[in-house]
Design a protein around this motif. Sequence first.
Motif, mmCIF file in Angstrom:
data_model
loop_
_atom_site.group_PDB
_atom_site.id
_atom_site.type_symbol
_atom_site.label_atom_id
_atom_site.label_comp_id
_atom_site.label_asym_id
_atom_site.label_seq_id
_atom_site.Cartn_x
_atom_site.Cartn_y
_atom_site.Cartn_z
ATOM 1 N N GLU A 39 24.046 46.242 29.072
ATOM 2 C CA GLU A 39 23.282 46.072 30.313
ATOM 3 C C GLU A 39 24.161 45.468 31.417
ATOM 4 O OE1 GLU A 39 20.190 46.177 33.022
ATOM 5 O OE2 GLU A 39 20.387 47.177 31.106
ATOM 6 N N GLN A 40 24.939 44.451 31.059
ATOM 7 C CA GLN A 40 25.827 43.836 32.042
ATOM 8 C C GLN A 40 26.896 44.827 32.508
ATOM 9 O OE1 GLN A 40 27.269 40.376 30.011
ATOM 10 N NE2 GLN A 40 25.483 39.134 30.525
ATOM 11 N N GLU A 43 25.214 47.267 34.945
ATOM 12 C CA GLU A 43 25.000 46.628 36.244
ATOM 13 C C GLU A 43 26.318 46.471 37.006
ATOM 14 O OE1 GLU A 43 22.959 42.980 35.396
ATOM 15 O OE2 GLU A 43 21.102 43.999 34.833
ATOM 16 N N SER A 47 27.330 48.241 40.556
ATOM 17 C CA SER A 47 27.773 47.437 41.689
ATOM 18 C C SER A 47 29.113 47.943 42.224
ATOM 19 C CB SER A 47 27.892 45.972 41.265
ATOM 20 O OG SER A 47 28.398 45.192 42.322
#
Length: 132
Positions: A39-40, A43, A47
């Motif tokens: 998930e990180q 993300e 970004s």
Amino acid sequence: MALASVAGCAPGTESRESAERSLEYAERSVEAAGQAIREQTREATESVDRNIDQTGRNLQRTAGDTAIVTKVKGILAADPLVQSFAIDVQSNEGVVILRGEVKNDAQRRRALEDAQSVKGVVQVVDQLTLKS
């Protein structure tokens, strides 16, 4: 040994069950950590992609404005009515600003028309002054 069999438990059964539970908890923890990392990573990737897209758009705008300024300056330099005047040209996202001095309103109008004729110009801001 007979007592352990009667009780339904072999020696070490509790230790084995405890170890199996610990292994199951550890596997769940590893899976949860892996999910959090995925998930990180997603993300962070999104970004970075947004930043790259914005940087690309900024570069396109800058290149477009540079081309507009170059074209407007070229047209002004080639126009016999305004070529002898020092007119500063700036552009920001297609909005062209003309600064400098001209002798009369006819020269002012021509400079504004010349700037407006350039493809990509969305607006011309007149900051020209009449020379005394």
